[in-house]
Design a protein around this motif. Structure first.
Motif, short mmCIF file in Angstrom:
data_model
loop_
_atom_site.label_atom_id
_atom_site.label_comp_id
_atom_site.label_asym_id
_atom_site.label_seq_id
_atom_site.Cartn_x
_atom_site.Cartn_y
_atom_site.Cartn_z
N LEU A 1 0.86 -1.18 0.00
CA LEU A 1 0.00 0.00 0.00
C LEU A 1 0.90 1.23 0.00
CD1 LEU A 1 -2.56 -0.83 2.87
CD2 LEU A 1 -3.05 -0.75 0.42
N PRO A 2 0.46 2.34 -0.60
CA PRO A 2 1.24 3.57 -0.48
C PRO A 2 1.24 4.04 0.97
CG PRO A 2 -0.37 3.75 -2.25
CD PRO A 2 -0.69 2.50 -1.48
N LEU A 3 2.37 4.58 1.40
CA LEU A 3 2.49 5.18 2.73
C LEU A 3 2.72 6.67 2.55
CD1 LEU A 3 2.79 5.16 5.83
CD2 LEU A 3 5.23 4.61 5.47
N TYR A 4 1.86 7.46 3.18
CA TYR A 4 2.00 8.91 3.18
C TYR A 4 2.46 9.30 4.58
CZ TYR A 4 -1.13 7.96 -0.73
OH TYR A 4 -1.71 7.44 -1.86
N HIS A 5 3.74 9.61 4.68
CA HIS A 5 4.38 9.88 5.97
C HIS A 5 4.48 11.39 6.18
CE1 HIS A 5 8.33 9.59 8.49
NE2 HIS A 5 7.29 9.86 9.24
N GLY B 1 -4.03 5.01 0.14
CA GLY B 1 -2.90 4.53 0.95
C GLY B 1 -3.17 4.63 2.44
N VAL B 2 -2.08 4.58 3.18
CA VAL B 2 -2.10 4.68 4.64
C VAL B 2 -1.33 5.94 5.03
CG1 VAL B 2 -1.37 3.57 6.78
CG2 VAL B 2 -2.11 2.17 4.86
N CYS B 3 -1.88 6.72 5.93
CA CYS B 3 -1.19 7.91 6.42
C CYS B 3 -0.63 7.65 7.81
CB CYS B 3 -2.15 9.10 6.51
SG CYS B 3 -2.68 9.75 4.94
N LEU B 4 0.59 8.09 8.01
CA LEU B 4 1.19 8.09 9.33
C LEU B 4 1.61 9.53 9.59
CD1 LEU B 4 3.32 5.45 10.96
CD2 LEU B 4 3.99 7.83 11.18
N VAL B 5 1.06 10.14 10.63
CA VAL B 5 1.24 11.57 10.89
C VAL B 5 1.97 11.76 12.21
CG1 VAL B 5 0.10 13.81 11.08
CG2 VAL B 5 -0.96 11.99 9.70
N GLU B 6 3.24 12.18 12.11
CA GLU B 6 4.00 12.51 13.32
C GLU B 6 3.60 13.91 13.79
OE1 GLU B 6 8.22 11.74 13.42
OE2 GLU B 6 8.05 10.40 11.69
N TRP B 7 3.52 14.09 15.10
CA TRP B 7 3.15 15.36 15.74
C TRP B 7 1.70 15.74 15.40
CZ3 TRP B 7 6.49 16.87 19.34
CH2 TRP B 7 7.83 16.49 19.21
N SER B 8 0.84 14.76 15.25
CA SER B 8 -0.53 15.03 14.82
C SER B 8 -1.31 15.92 15.78
CB SER B 8 -1.29 13.71 14.62
OG SER B 8 -1.48 13.06 15.87
N GLN B 9 -0.89 16.02 17.02
CA GLN B 9 -1.59 16.88 17.97
C GLN B 9 -1.56 18.34 17.53
OE1 GLN B 9 1.40 15.53 18.66
NE2 GLN B 9 2.62 16.90 19.91
N LEU B 10 -0.61 18.70 16.66
CA LEU B 10 -0.51 20.07 16.17
C LEU B 10 -1.58 20.40 15.14
CD1 LEU B 10 3.37 20.30 15.82
CD2 LEU B 10 1.94 21.17 17.69
#
Length: 141
Positions: free
Chosen positions: A71-75, A100-109
């Protein structure tokens, strides 16, 4: 779910296990202090998606696309986002609601942009348990 790890390899392996179970359209929010292991976790997550490319934190580009896995990963790394409105400029909706799948670092922002059904992951250190100890809390799976 709560996982406890005591090495980078174990943190990588938890990411890999979650990545291997990821489904199209899922959003994973990854939060934790600087240096807690978000990038190690993300590398494991990408490995779980069978991505072969080298995974790096997209701090200066905001989003990095990896499309050579199952799957595509959207980082996303939104640490440098000053205002959630900036996410519209990069077309985040195309990623969040794509195939795809999203992985969001610092998503609380950007929490006002995160769908309610997103998976929440928090990585925490506890120096009393050792320098390499991590507590990984996963909610929403």
């Amino acid at each position: 779910m709560i996982f406890e790890t005591n090495s980078e390899k174990e943190t990588f392996d938890i990411g890999k296990m979650l990545g291997s179970k990821a489904q199209p359209g899922q959003i994973f929010c990854l939060n934790g202090d600087l240096g807690v292991g978000k990038t190690v976790f993300t590398k494991g997550f990408a490995a779980g998606l069978e991505i072969q490319e080298e995974v790096n934190s997209p701090t200066f580009t905001i989003v990095q696309v990896y499309d050579d896995g199952k799957l595509p990963l959207y980082h996303f790394d939104v640490y440098r986002i000053g205002d959630p409105e900036e996410m519209y400029e990069i077309g985040f909706e195309d990623y969040f609601y794509g195939e795809g799948v999203c992985l969001v670092e610092w998503s609380q922002l950007i929490e006002e942009l995160i769908p309610e059904d997103a998976v929440q992951i928090i990585i925490e250190k506890n120096l009393e348990k050792g320098l390499d100890y991590r507590k990984i809390t996963v909610e929403g799976i």
